[in-house]
Scaffold this motif. Structure first.
Motif, PDB file in Angstrom:
ATOM      1  N   MET A 129       0.919  -1.275  -0.234  1.00  0.00           N
ATOM      2  CA  MET A 129      -0.030  -0.052  -0.067  1.00  0.00           C
ATOM      3  C   MET A 129       0.909   1.422  -0.130  1.00  0.00           C
ATOM      4  SD  MET A 129      -3.193  -0.354  -0.238  1.00  0.00           S
ATOM      5  CE  MET A 129      -3.955   1.137   0.261  1.00  0.00           C
ATOM      6  N   PRO A 130       0.527   2.195  -1.032  1.00  0.00           N
ATOM      7  CA  PRO A 130       1.373   3.525  -0.790  1.00  0.00           C
ATOM      8  C   PRO A 130       1.050   4.303   0.632  1.00  0.00           C
ATOM      9  CG  PRO A 130      -0.627   3.660  -2.069  1.00  0.00           C
ATOM     10  CD  PRO A 130      -0.520   2.263  -1.875  1.00  0.00           C
ATOM     11  N   GLU A 131       2.138   4.819   0.851  1.00  0.00           N
ATOM     12  CA  GLU A 131       1.884   5.495   2.332  1.00  0.00           C
ATOM     13  C   GLU A 131       1.382   6.910   1.775  1.00  0.00           C
ATOM     14  OE1 GLU A 131       5.018   7.987   5.291  1.00  0.00           O
ATOM     15  OE2 GLU A 131       5.783   6.638   3.855  1.00  0.00           O
ATOM     16  N   VAL A 132       0.592   7.345   2.881  1.00  0.00           N
ATOM     17  CA  VAL A 132      -0.004   8.891   2.715  1.00  0.00           C
ATOM     18  C   VAL A 132       1.086   9.845   2.673  1.00  0.00           C
ATOM     19  CG1 VAL A 132      -1.257  10.611   3.474  1.00  0.00           C
ATOM     20  CG2 VAL A 132      -2.149   8.089   3.640  1.00  0.00           C
ATOM     21  N   SER A 133       1.431  10.750   1.789  1.00  0.00           N
ATOM     22  CA  SER A 133       2.532  11.449   2.009  1.00  0.00           C
ATOM     23  C   SER A 133       2.129  12.833   2.644  1.00  0.00           C
ATOM     24  CB  SER A 133       2.958  11.838   0.483  1.00  0.00           C
ATOM     25  OG  SER A 133       3.788  12.860   0.411  1.00  0.00           O
ATOM     26  N   ARG A 155      -2.728   3.884  12.921  1.00  0.00           N
ATOM     27  CA  ARG A 155      -2.402   4.895  11.862  1.00  0.00           C
ATOM     28  C   ARG A 155      -2.330   4.438  10.471  1.00  0.00           C
ATOM     29  NH1 ARG A 155      -0.953  10.235  12.868  1.00  0.00           N
ATOM     30  NH2 ARG A 155      -0.278  11.100  10.748  1.00  0.00           N
ATOM     31  N   THR A 156      -2.155   3.269  10.329  1.00  0.00           N
ATOM     32  CA  THR A 156      -2.149   2.897   8.655  1.00  0.00           C
ATOM     33  C   THR A 156      -3.743   2.774   8.370  1.00  0.00           C
ATOM     34  OG1 THR A 156      -1.938   0.229   9.531  1.00  0.00           O
ATOM     35  CG2 THR A 156       0.212   1.725   8.685  1.00  0.00           C
ATOM     36  N   ALA A 157      -4.201   2.226   8.957  1.00  0.00           N
ATOM     37  CA  ALA A 157      -5.730   2.235   8.685  1.00  0.00           C
ATOM     38  C   ALA A 157      -6.275   3.572   8.389  1.00  0.00           C
ATOM     39  CB  ALA A 157      -6.611   1.520   9.578  1.00  0.00           C
ATOM     40  N   ALA A 158      -5.984   4.377   9.442  1.00  0.00           N
ATOM     41  CA  ALA A 158      -6.674   5.818   9.205  1.00  0.00           C
ATOM     42  C   ALA A 158      -5.908   6.602   7.990  1.00  0.00           C
ATOM     43  CB  ALA A 158      -6.138   6.710  10.502  1.00  0.00           C
ATOM     44  N   GLU A 159      -4.527   6.277   7.621  1.00  0.00           N
ATOM     45  CA  GLU A 159      -4.281   6.655   6.316  1.00  0.00           C
ATOM     46  C   GLU A 159      -4.874   6.254   4.961  1.00  0.00           C
ATOM     47  OE1 GLU A 159      -0.142   5.758   6.745  1.00  0.00           O
ATOM     48  OE2 GLU A 159       0.361   7.569   8.044  1.00  0.00           O
ATOM     49  N   LEU A 162      -8.135   7.964   4.725  1.00  0.00           N
ATOM     50  CA  LEU A 162      -7.905   9.409   4.399  1.00  0.00           C
ATOM     51  C   LEU A 162      -7.832   9.290   2.748  1.00  0.00           C
ATOM     52  CD1 LEU A 162      -7.835  12.443   4.602  1.00  0.00           C
ATOM     53  CD2 LEU A 162      -5.350  11.951   5.299  1.00  0.00           C
ATOM     54  N   LEU A 163      -7.042   8.388   2.639  1.00  0.00           N
ATOM     55  CA  LEU A 163      -6.634   8.127   0.965  1.00  0.00           C
ATOM     56  C   LEU A 163      -7.982   7.854   0.187  1.00  0.00           C
ATOM     57  CD1 LEU A 163      -3.487   6.080   0.341  1.00  0.00           C
ATOM     58  CD2 LEU A 163      -3.864   8.262  -0.583  1.00  0.00           C
ATOM     59  N   ALA A 164      -9.001   7.017   0.752  1.00  0.00           N
ATOM     60  CA  ALA A 164     -10.229   6.642   0.049  1.00  0.00           C
ATOM     61  C   ALA A 164     -11.040   7.899   0.084  1.00  0.00           C
ATOM     62  CB  ALA A 164     -10.656   5.511   0.736  1.00  0.00           C
ATOM     63  N   ALA A 165     -10.969   8.650   1.085  1.00  0.00           N
ATOM     64  CA  ALA A 165     -11.784   9.866   1.357  1.00  0.00           C
ATOM     65  C   ALA A 165     -11.676  10.936   0.519  1.00  0.00           C
ATOM     66  CB  ALA A 165     -12.052  10.204   2.885  1.00  0.00           C
ATOM     67  N   ARG A 166     -10.413  11.177   0.311  1.00  0.00           N
ATOM     68  CA  ARG A 166      -9.847  12.320  -0.466  1.00  0.00           C
ATOM     69  C   ARG A 166      -9.696  11.971  -2.147  1.00  0.00           C
ATOM     70  NH1 ARG A 166      -3.414  13.662   0.924  1.00  0.00           N
ATOM     71  NH2 ARG A 166      -2.681  12.022  -0.198  1.00  0.00           N
ATOM     72  N   SER A 167      -9.621  10.884  -2.359  1.00  0.00           N
ATOM     73  CA  SER A 167      -9.504  10.358  -3.688  1.00  0.00           C
ATOM     74  C   SER A 167     -10.660  10.980  -4.782  1.00  0.00           C
ATOM     75  CB  SER A 167      -9.446   8.765  -3.862  1.00  0.00           C
ATOM     76  OG  SER A 167     -10.748   8.359  -3.673  1.00  0.00           O
ATOM     77  N   GLY A 168     -10.189  11.552  -5.717  1.00  0.00           N
ATOM     78  CA  GLY A 168     -11.060  12.177  -6.722  1.00  0.00           C
ATOM     79  C   GLY A 168     -11.538  13.553  -6.248  1.00  0.00           C
ATOM     80  N   LEU A 177     -14.296  15.545   5.307  1.00  0.00           N
ATOM     81  CA  LEU A 177     -13.137  14.527   4.932  1.00  0.00           C
ATOM     82  C   LEU A 177     -13.425  13.365   6.133  1.00  0.00           C
ATOM     83  CD1 LEU A 177      -9.892  16.025   3.946  1.00  0.00           C
ATOM     84  CD2 LEU A 177     -11.050  14.340   2.884  1.00  0.00           C
ATOM     85  N   PHE A 178     -13.510  14.081   7.493  1.00  0.00           N
ATOM     86  CA  PHE A 178     -13.608  12.992   8.783  1.00  0.00           C
ATOM     87  C   PHE A 178     -14.867  12.053   8.773  1.00  0.00           C
ATOM     88  CE2 PHE A 178     -14.835  12.244  13.186  1.00  0.00           C
ATOM     89  CZ  PHE A 178     -13.836  11.797  13.502  1.00  0.00           C
ATOM     90  N   ARG A 179     -15.768  12.368   8.036  1.00  0.00           N
ATOM     91  CA  ARG A 179     -17.041  11.701   7.972  1.00  0.00           C
ATOM     92  C   ARG A 179     -16.818  10.546   6.977  1.00  0.00           C
ATOM     93  NH1 ARG A 179     -21.481  15.730   6.867  1.00  0.00           N
ATOM     94  NH2 ARG A 179     -20.147  17.245   7.372  1.00  0.00           N
ATOM     95  N   GLU A 180     -16.049  10.982   5.627  1.00  0.00           N
ATOM     96  CA  GLU A 180     -16.090   9.911   4.778  1.00  0.00           C
ATOM     97  C   GLU A 180     -15.016   8.811   5.059  1.00  0.00           C
ATOM     98  OE1 GLU A 180     -15.367  11.908   1.072  1.00  0.00           O
ATOM     99  OE2 GLU A 180     -17.059  12.877   1.018  1.00  0.00           O
ATOM    100  N   ALA A 181     -13.900   9.567   5.683  1.00  0.00           N
ATOM    101  CA  ALA A 181     -12.735   8.454   6.453  1.00  0.00           C
ATOM    102  C   ALA A 181     -13.433   7.525   7.537  1.00  0.00           C
ATOM    103  CB  ALA A 181     -11.930   9.344   7.066  1.00  0.00           C
TER     104      ALA A 181
END
Length: 187
Positions: A129-133, A155-159, A162-168, A177-181
């Motif tokens: 899995m790519p790391e959240v930069s 932390r990894t699950a939260a990252e 967040l990737l899923a929440a912010r994609s697109g 963002l918080f609700r989507e994450a």
């Protein structure tokens, strides 16, 4: 911001902070005067307050793990991180490769053996899995990660959430963002 091989001066609201950095962080920093976001570890001693900065969260976590090894202080930990890429070091520690670790300046056989013994089971296994930069993450995204971790998520699950929440999606508010994450974590 001004930068030197082991030091960056980062200005925040008119105050310049002297931050000790590793060589990989120095190499990845933007040009002097550019805006930068660093992950900071504050090390407090009786006679000093030192700041250690990292562009990648994984490097900061490895630094903090190195500090738990007896005989390794912050200066040696920065030297270690400067001597080998973080992902290679994790592989060497998890694989018990003492010879490779002793090639790092300042690391003798006993220190390398302690690193392997004390950190082998504490370091995460490499994943695909790519790391959240976080160097590219906005302060809002960092706040979302912090909130999720404070709620007890790894932390990894939260990252990943967040990737899923912010994609697109472009810039979003903390609430969205918080609700989507959270929704991504509950699946």
């Amino acid at each position: 911001m001004a930068k030197h091989p082991n030091q960056a001066i980062v200005e925040t609201h008119g105050v310049g902070y002297d931050v000790v950095i590793s060589v990989p962080t120095f190499s990845a920093l933007p040009a002097a005067g550019a805006e930068v976001a660093l992950q900071i570890h504050t090390h407090v001693r009786e006679d000093a307050l030192n700041l250690y900065g990292f562009l990648r969260l994984a490097e900061k976590h490895l630094f903090e793990k190195l500090l738990t090894v007896s005989g390794i202080g912050p200066k040696l930990a920065i030297t270690i991180l400067s001597g080998m890429p973080a992902d290679e070091m994790v592989g060497a520690i998890r694989g018990g490769d003492v010879v490779r670790l002793t090639r790092i300046p300042g690391i003798g056989k006993k220190t390398a053996e302690r690193m392997v013994l004390e950190l082998r089971d504490k370091l995460p296994a490499p994943t695909g899995m790519p790391e959240v930069s976080l160097a590219a993450a906005s302060p809002i995204e960092e706040d979302v990660l912090s909130a999720l971790v404070n709620l007890g998520y790894h932390r990894t699950a939260a990252e990943k959430a967040l990737l899923a929440a912010r994609s697109g999606n472009a810039a979003q508010s903390f609430d969205v963002l918080f609700r989507e994450a959270l929704a991504a974590l509950s699946k």
